[in-house]
Write a protein that holds these residues in place. Sequence first.
Motif, PDB file in Angstrom:
ATOM      1  N   ILE A  96       0.484  17.885   1.678  1.00 43.84           N
ATOM      2  CA  ILE A  96       0.736  16.574   1.524  1.00 43.84           C
ATOM      3  C   ILE A  96       0.192  15.637   2.804  1.00 43.84           C
ATOM      4  CG2 ILE A  96       2.716  14.760   1.723  1.00 43.84           C
ATOM      5  CD1 ILE A  96       4.289  17.068   0.443  1.00 43.84           C
ATOM      6  N   PHE A  97       0.140  16.457   4.026  1.00 43.45           N
ATOM      7  CA  PHE A  97      -0.105  15.630   5.479  1.00 43.45           C
ATOM      8  C   PHE A  97      -0.493  16.795   6.224  1.00 43.45           C
ATOM      9  CE2 PHE A  97       1.056  13.845   9.435  1.00 43.45           C
ATOM     10  CZ  PHE A  97       0.350  12.908   9.297  1.00 43.45           C
TER      11      PHE A  97
ATOM     12  N   VAL B  13       0.902  -1.078   0.059  1.00 40.54           N
ATOM     13  CA  VAL B  13      -0.040  -0.055  -0.053  1.00 40.54           C
ATOM     14  C   VAL B  13       0.890   1.136  -0.064  1.00 40.54           C
ATOM     15  CG1 VAL B  13      -1.745   1.075   1.312  1.00 40.54           C
ATOM     16  CG2 VAL B  13      -1.891  -1.245   1.409  1.00 40.54           C
ATOM     17  N   ALA B  14       0.888   1.905  -1.070  1.00 41.21           N
ATOM     18  CA  ALA B  14       1.752   3.195  -1.258  1.00 41.21           C
ATOM     19  C   ALA B  14       1.004   4.481  -1.186  1.00 41.21           C
ATOM     20  CB  ALA B  14       2.505   3.081  -2.504  1.00 41.21           C
ATOM     21  N   TYR B  15       1.416   5.618  -0.713  1.00 45.99           N
ATOM     22  CA  TYR B  15       0.730   6.986  -0.686  1.00 45.99           C
ATOM     23  C   TYR B  15       1.606   7.618  -1.821  1.00 45.99           C
ATOM     24  CZ  TYR B  15      -0.285  11.715   0.553  1.00 45.99           C
ATOM     25  OH  TYR B  15      -0.867  13.141   0.495  1.00 45.99           O
TER      26      TYR B  15
ATOM     27  N   ALA C  13      -4.869   9.003   2.866  1.00 42.90           N
ATOM     28  CA  ALA C  13      -3.456   8.809   3.388  1.00 42.90           C
ATOM     29  C   ALA C  13      -3.317   8.797   5.027  1.00 42.90           C
ATOM     30  CB  ALA C  13      -2.627   9.263   2.687  1.00 42.90           C
ATOM     31  N   ARG C  14      -3.847  10.285   5.461  1.00 47.33           N
ATOM     32  CA  ARG C  14      -3.702  10.650   6.506  1.00 47.33           C
ATOM     33  C   ARG C  14      -4.407   9.485   7.597  1.00 47.33           C
ATOM     34  NH1 ARG C  14      -7.171  12.062   9.983  1.00 47.33           N
ATOM     35  NH2 ARG C  14      -8.705  12.637   8.394  1.00 47.33           N
TER      36      ARG C  14
ATOM     37  N   ILE D 150      -2.712   4.889  -2.841  1.00 49.81           N
ATOM     38  CA  ILE D 150      -3.626   5.919  -2.364  1.00 49.81           C
ATOM     39  C   ILE D 150      -3.074   7.411  -3.259  1.00 49.81           C
ATOM     40  CG2 ILE D 150      -4.329   7.328  -0.220  1.00 49.81           C
ATOM     41  CD1 ILE D 150      -3.681   4.713   1.355  1.00 49.81           C
ATOM     42  N   ILE D 151      -4.149   8.114  -3.419  1.00 51.08           N
ATOM     43  CA  ILE D 151      -3.730   9.508  -4.156  1.00 51.08           C
ATOM     44  C   ILE D 151      -4.508  10.630  -3.335  1.00 51.08           C
ATOM     45  CG2 ILE D 151      -2.992   8.387  -6.389  1.00 51.08           C
ATOM     46  CD1 ILE D 151      -5.710   9.311  -7.573  1.00 51.08           C
TER      47      ILE D 151
END
Length: 200
Positions: free
Chosen positions: A167-168, A4-6, A140-141, A134-135
Amino acid sequence: MGKVAYGFTASLDGFIAGPGHDMSFLSDTPAAPGGAESAAERQAADEAELAGLAAAVGVIISGRRGYDAAREQAGERDELTAEAYGGAWSGTEIILTHRPEELAADPSVIALDLDVREVISRAREIAGPLDVQIISADIARQALEHDLVDELQVWTVPIFLGDGVRIFDVPGGRRVRWEAAGTIGTDPENCGRLYRPRRR
């Protein structure tokens, strides 16, 4: 089973989209040196790299705001920003939304109203040996809160946007520690960087 990648491309000041999910900054990459032949060679190399990256991804998880913005801006976005991986990707796109019934008429996506853990579990089943990408910064958070992200894939564009989708973004702050895990691509000006989380 894949990871699982962000994954995202960001401005130097930390935004993955401008105000209103504007993605036009993605086209603001350095020009290829050496004239038209070098530019054509670079474009071919970029397209081959995109195709390779896209081939590893079985499922993309998106958010509703990004989905809506892409539809609203369809006439304004270029080939690079209109579709995932510049149109090189084909797979299953899951939209996480509280109103999935509103997307029932769109056969190109699966709309789900589930907890992020359930969505990622479903996405992994669909993706099989391929990756889940995840885009969405918000998704993602949420995934990071449950230690569900295996890898961070980061590209940067040499621009400051000043505002937009971070981004976060965690009001009040939260630290997530990462460790370098290599690079993506061969062009030092445009390579991506890989990071893996330091698990709690």
